[in-house]
Design an enzyme around this catalytic site. Structure first.
Site, PDB file in Angstrom:
ATOM      1  CB  THR A  53     -20.320  42.451  64.816  1.00 26.92           C
ATOM      2  OG1 THR A  53     -20.133  43.648  64.079  1.00 26.92           O
ATOM      3  CG2 THR A  53     -20.436  42.837  66.294  1.00 26.92           C
ATOM      4  CG  ASP A  54     -16.932  44.902  61.255  1.00 24.27           C
ATOM      5  OD1 ASP A  54     -18.074  45.040  61.728  1.00 24.27           O
ATOM      6  OD2 ASP A  54     -16.606  45.354  60.132  1.00 24.27           O
ATOM      7  CD  GLU A  55     -21.725  47.246  63.711  1.00 22.72           C
ATOM      8  OE1 GLU A  55     -22.212  48.006  64.557  1.00 22.72           O
ATOM      9  OE2 GLU A  55     -22.350  46.818  62.727  1.00 22.72           O
ATOM     10  CE1 TYR A 110     -25.278  43.549  67.263  1.00 26.75           C
ATOM     11  CE2 TYR A 110     -23.892  45.012  65.964  1.00 26.75           C
ATOM     12  CZ  TYR A 110     -24.376  43.749  66.228  1.00 26.75           C
ATOM     13  OH  TYR A 110     -23.972  42.685  65.457  1.00 26.75           O
ATOM     14  CE  LYS A 137     -22.527  39.761  68.431  1.00 28.55           C
ATOM     15  NZ  LYS A 137     -23.262  38.456  68.378  1.00 28.55           N
TER      16      LYS A 137
HETATM   17  P1  NAD Z   1     -30.913  38.811  62.905  1.00 35.33           P
HETATM   18  O1  NAD Z   1     -31.386  39.935  63.769  1.00 35.33           O
HETATM   19  O2  NAD Z   1     -31.387  38.724  61.497  1.00 35.33           O
HETATM   20  O3  NAD Z   1     -31.283  37.416  63.586  1.00 35.33           O
HETATM   21  C1  NAD Z   1     -31.134  37.175  64.938  1.00 35.33           C
HETATM   22  C2  NAD Z   1     -31.924  35.911  65.295  1.00 35.33           C
HETATM   23  O4  NAD Z   1     -31.754  35.678  66.698  1.00 35.33           O
HETATM   24  C3  NAD Z   1     -33.428  36.033  65.035  1.00 35.33           C
HETATM   25  O5  NAD Z   1     -33.895  34.874  64.379  1.00 35.33           O
HETATM   26  C4  NAD Z   1     -34.023  36.150  66.420  1.00 35.33           C
HETATM   27  O6  NAD Z   1     -35.339  35.613  66.520  1.00 35.33           O
HETATM   28  C5  NAD Z   1     -33.021  35.384  67.262  1.00 35.33           C
HETATM   29  N1  NAD Z   1     -33.033  35.815  68.670  1.00 35.33           N
HETATM   30  C6  NAD Z   1     -32.972  37.091  69.122  1.00 35.33           C
HETATM   31  N2  NAD Z   1     -33.029  37.100  70.477  1.00 35.33           N
HETATM   32  C7  NAD Z   1     -33.100  35.810  70.865  1.00 35.33           C
HETATM   33  C8  NAD Z   1     -33.170  35.173  72.126  1.00 35.33           C
HETATM   34  N3  NAD Z   1     -33.197  35.880  73.268  1.00 35.33           N
HETATM   35  N4  NAD Z   1     -33.215  33.821  72.174  1.00 35.33           N
HETATM   36  C9  NAD Z   1     -33.196  33.088  71.018  1.00 35.33           C
HETATM   37  N5  NAD Z   1     -33.154  33.646  69.799  1.00 35.33           N
HETATM   38  C10 NAD Z   1     -33.105  34.984  69.715  1.00 35.33           C
HETATM   39  O7  NAD Z   1     -29.338  38.870  62.994  1.00 35.33           O
HETATM   40  P2  NAD Z   1     -28.223  38.519  61.899  1.00 35.33           P
HETATM   41  O8  NAD Z   1     -27.959  39.736  61.100  1.00 35.33           O
HETATM   42  O9  NAD Z   1     -28.582  37.260  61.229  1.00 35.33           O
HETATM   43  O10 NAD Z   1     -26.963  38.292  62.837  1.00 35.33           O
HETATM   44  C11 NAD Z   1     -26.671  37.003  63.389  1.00 35.33           C
HETATM   45  C12 NAD Z   1     -25.414  37.095  64.235  1.00 35.33           C
HETATM   46  O11 NAD Z   1     -24.327  37.527  63.430  1.00 35.33           O
HETATM   47  C13 NAD Z   1     -25.519  38.084  65.389  1.00 35.33           C
HETATM   48  O12 NAD Z   1     -24.851  37.538  66.493  1.00 35.33           O
HETATM   49  C14 NAD Z   1     -24.801  39.324  64.868  1.00 35.33           C
HETATM   50  O13 NAD Z   1     -24.235  40.062  65.937  1.00 35.33           O
HETATM   51  C15 NAD Z   1     -23.731  38.685  64.001  1.00 35.33           C
HETATM   52  N6  NAD Z   1     -23.260  39.524  62.879  1.00 35.33           N
HETATM   53  C16 NAD Z   1     -24.150  40.110  62.027  1.00 35.33           C
HETATM   54  C17 NAD Z   1     -23.673  40.861  60.949  1.00 35.33           C
HETATM   55  C18 NAD Z   1     -24.621  41.492  59.945  1.00 35.33           C
HETATM   56  O14 NAD Z   1     -24.164  42.227  59.054  1.00 35.33           O
HETATM   57  N7  NAD Z   1     -25.918  41.228  59.992  1.00 35.33           N
HETATM   58  C19 NAD Z   1     -22.301  41.022  60.767  1.00 35.33           C
HETATM   59  C20 NAD Z   1     -21.424  40.401  61.672  1.00 35.33           C
HETATM   60  C21 NAD Z   1     -21.914  39.648  62.722  1.00 35.33           C
HETATM   61  P1  TYD Z   2     -26.900  49.098  58.963  1.00 29.48           P
HETATM   62  O1  TYD Z   2     -27.360  48.297  57.801  1.00 29.48           O
HETATM   63  O2  TYD Z   2     -27.869  49.443  60.046  1.00 29.48           O
HETATM   64  O3  TYD Z   2     -25.626  48.338  59.555  1.00 29.48           O
HETATM   65  P2  TYD Z   2     -24.541  48.834  60.671  1.00 29.48           P
HETATM   66  O4  TYD Z   2     -25.054  50.040  61.356  1.00 29.48           O
HETATM   67  O5  TYD Z   2     -24.489  47.655  61.582  1.00 29.48           O
HETATM   68  O6  TYD Z   2     -23.285  49.073  59.905  1.00 29.48           O
HETATM   69  O7  TYD Z   2     -26.293  50.457  58.411  1.00 29.48           O
HETATM   70  C1  TYD Z   2     -25.262  50.464  57.447  1.00 29.48           C
HETATM   71  C2  TYD Z   2     -24.858  51.897  57.210  1.00 29.48           C
HETATM   72  O8  TYD Z   2     -25.945  52.608  56.590  1.00 29.48           O
HETATM   73  C3  TYD Z   2     -24.569  52.673  58.488  1.00 29.48           C
HETATM   74  O9  TYD Z   2     -23.505  53.584  58.233  1.00 29.48           O
HETATM   75  C4  TYD Z   2     -25.854  53.428  58.774  1.00 29.48           C
HETATM   76  C5  TYD Z   2     -26.391  53.705  57.386  1.00 29.48           C
HETATM   77  N1  TYD Z   2     -27.869  53.750  57.243  1.00 29.48           N
HETATM   78  C6  TYD Z   2     -28.462  54.803  56.523  1.00 29.48           C
HETATM   79  O10 TYD Z   2     -27.787  55.721  56.016  1.00 29.48           O
HETATM   80  N2  TYD Z   2     -29.823  54.791  56.384  1.00 29.48           N
HETATM   81  C7  TYD Z   2     -30.604  53.814  56.918  1.00 29.48           C
HETATM   82  O11 TYD Z   2     -31.857  53.872  56.773  1.00 29.48           O
HETATM   83  C8  TYD Z   2     -29.976  52.737  57.631  1.00 29.48           C
HETATM   84  C9  TYD Z   2     -30.797  51.631  58.232  1.00 29.48           C
HETATM   85  C10 TYD Z   2     -28.605  52.743  57.761  1.00 29.48           C
END
Ligand code: NAD
Ligand code: TYD
Length: 349
Positions: A130-132, A155, A159
C-alpha cells in the site's frame, strides 16, 4: 505454471484471481485464503468451476501448513495479497495485523526459500502493498518509489515491515521479488467497512453516513480492476527486485467524495436531487488520521505502459450499480460480526 495467490477471497484478491484464471488458461491458480471476516468465496462464484482454479483454505501464520502446500503443489510463483487491511480495525486491535501482515509474510518468504532451495530460475515472489507505508503528505507532492517510509498506523506499520522483509529476502537470500504499492482501491466486492462501500450502503438505506473529522482528508482512488491489470503487468513484465507505485491520479477530499456519492445515488434511485446529503454526519476523527495520500505512477506508466482504463466517473457509477444490484451479497457480509463491529466503531464513539 502453478501460481499461488494469497488473499484471493478478499476484495482485490478476488479480482486478481479472476483476471489470472481467465487470461492465462495455461496457469493453474491456487487461491489460499483463511476466510476471515473479509474473505468471501461468493466473490469468486463465477470462477469456482474453472479447471485451472483451486481454492485452498488455510492461514499464512501457520508455517507447517505452508510448507505442506508448497510440497504438494510445487508453486513456481506467488502473488501475496492476504492481509488484515482496515486501518480502524488496526487501531482497535493491532496484534492481528502483526500476526498476518508481518509474521504471515515472513512465513511465506521462508516457504518459498525452502521450496525453491536456491534454484530461483523462473520463480517469483510478488508482494502487494500500500501507499500508506509512505506516511502522510501535506498539500503538495506525490509519493514516489524513493519516498522514505514513514508509516503512522498499526496497519501501515505492519505493511511497511512486510515490505522490508520482502526486500531483505531478496538482498540476503537472492529470492526473486517484485513489489507494488497502490493507492486506495474501490469497486465491486469491497467490504462495507471502508469509506466508499460503507457510504453507498448507508445512503441507499437512508442511514447516517459517517465522515471522520471535517472530511478534509484526501485519498487517491483507483478502480480495482485497474489495480488488477497493474499487478498483471508488473508480474509479467516488471523488473525483479523493483518496486512500482500504482495510483489513480484521482485525488478526492472525503467530504466531496461522499457528496458525489449522495448525488449519484439520488439520481439512480430517483430521489429528490441533493436529498441524501442530509445523511452526512461528522463523527469523531480517526486517531492519527493521515491527511493526504497521492501517488506518482510514472515509473509504472513509462516502463510498462500501464494507465487506468476507466475514469472515476465511470468507475464510481459501475460500483454504485453493482452495490444496488447486489442486495444478497451485502445482506450476507453485513450480518453477524459486521453488526458488532459497526456498533463498536460508530454507535459507541
Ligand atoms: P481484504 O481485507 O478485502 O482481503 C484480505 C483477504 O486476506 C481476505 O480474503 C482474508 O480472508 C485474507 N486473509 C486475512 N488474513 C489471512 C491469513 N492469516 N491467512 C490467509 N488469508 C488471510 O483486503 P484487500 O483490500 O483486498 O487488500 C488486499 C491486499 O492489497 C492487502 O495486502 C492490502 O494491504 C493491499 N492493498 C489494499 C488497498 C485497498 O485500497 N484496499 C490498497 C493498496 C494495497
Ligand atoms: P478507508 O476506506 O478506511 O481507507 P484508508 O483509511 O485506508 O485510506 O478510509 C478512507 C478515508 O475515509 C479515510 O480518510 C478515512 C475516511 N473515513 C470516513 O470519513 N468515514 C468512514 O466511515 C470511514 C470508514 C473512513
Amino acid at each position: 505454471m502453478n501460481l499461488l495467490i494469497t488473499g484471493g477471497a478478499g476484495f482485490i484478491g478476488s479480482h486478481v484471481v479472476r483476471l489470472f484464471v481467465e487470461a492465462y488458461p495455461n496457469y493453474h491458480v491456487f487461491n489460499l485464503d483463511a476466510l476471515t471476516y473479509a474473505g468471501n468465496l461468493q466473490n469468486l462464484s463465477d470462477v469456482e468451476g474453472k479447471p485451472n482454479y483451486t481454492f485452498l483454505k488455510g492461514d499464512i501464520t501457520e508455517a507447517a501448513f505452508l510448507e505442506q502446500i508448497f510440497r504438494a503443489h510445487k508453486f513456481e510463483a506467488v502473488i501475496h495479497l492476504a492481509a488484515e487491511s482496515h486501518v480502524d480495525r488496526s487501531i482497535a486491535g493491532p496484534m492481528a495485523f502483526v500476526q498476518t501482515n508481518v509474521l504471515g509474510t515472513v512465513n511465506l518468504l521462508e516457504a518459498c526459500r525452502r521450496a525453491w532451495a536456491g534454484d530461483y530460475a523462473g520463480k517469483l515472489f510478488y508482494h502487494v502493498s500500500t501507499d500508506e507505508v509512505y506516511g502522510s503528505l501535506g498539500e503538495e507532492g506525490l509519493f514516489t518509489e524513493e519516498t522514505p517510509y514513514d508509516p503512522r498506523s498499526p496497519y501501515s506499520a505492519s505493511k511497511a515491515a512486510s515490505d522490508h522483509f520482502v526486500r531483505a529476502w531478496h538482498h540476503t537470500y537472492g529470492l526473486p521479488v517484485k513489489l507494488s504499492n497502490c493507492s486506495n482501491n474501490y469497486g465491486p466486492n469491497h467490504f462495507p467497512e471502508k469509506l466508499i462501500p460503507l457510504a453507498i450502503h448507508n445512503i441507499k438505506n437512508g442511514k447516517p453516513v459517517p465522515v471522520y473529522g471535517k472530511g478534509e482528508n484526501v485519498r487517491d482512488w483507483l478502480y480495482v480492476l485497474d489495480h488488477a491489470r497493474a499487478i498483471d503487468s508488473i508480474f509479467h513484465r516488471g523488473r525483479v527486485g523493483e518496486t512500482y507505485n500504482v495510483g489513480g491520479v484521482n485525488e478526492w477530499r472525503n467530504l466531496d467524495l461522499v457528496e458525489l456519492l449522495c448525488d449519484v445515488i439520488d439520481e439512480k434511485l430517483g430521489r429528490e436531487p441533493g436529498s441524501s446529503r442530509k445523511l452526512i454526519t461528522f463523527v469523531k476523527d480517526r486517531a492519527g488520521h493521515d491527511a493526504r495520500y497521492a501517488i506518482d505512477s510514472s515509473k509504472l506508466m513509462n516502463e510498462l505502459g500501464w494507465k487506468p482504463s476507466v475514469t472515476f466517473e465511470e468507475g464510481l457509477r459501475k460500483t454504485v450499480d453493482w452495490y444496488l444490484a447486489s442486495e444478497q451479497w451485502l445482506e450476507e457480509v453485513t450480518s453477524g460480526h459486521y453488526r458488532d463491529y459497526y456498533r463498536k466503531q460508530y454507535e459507541e464513539r
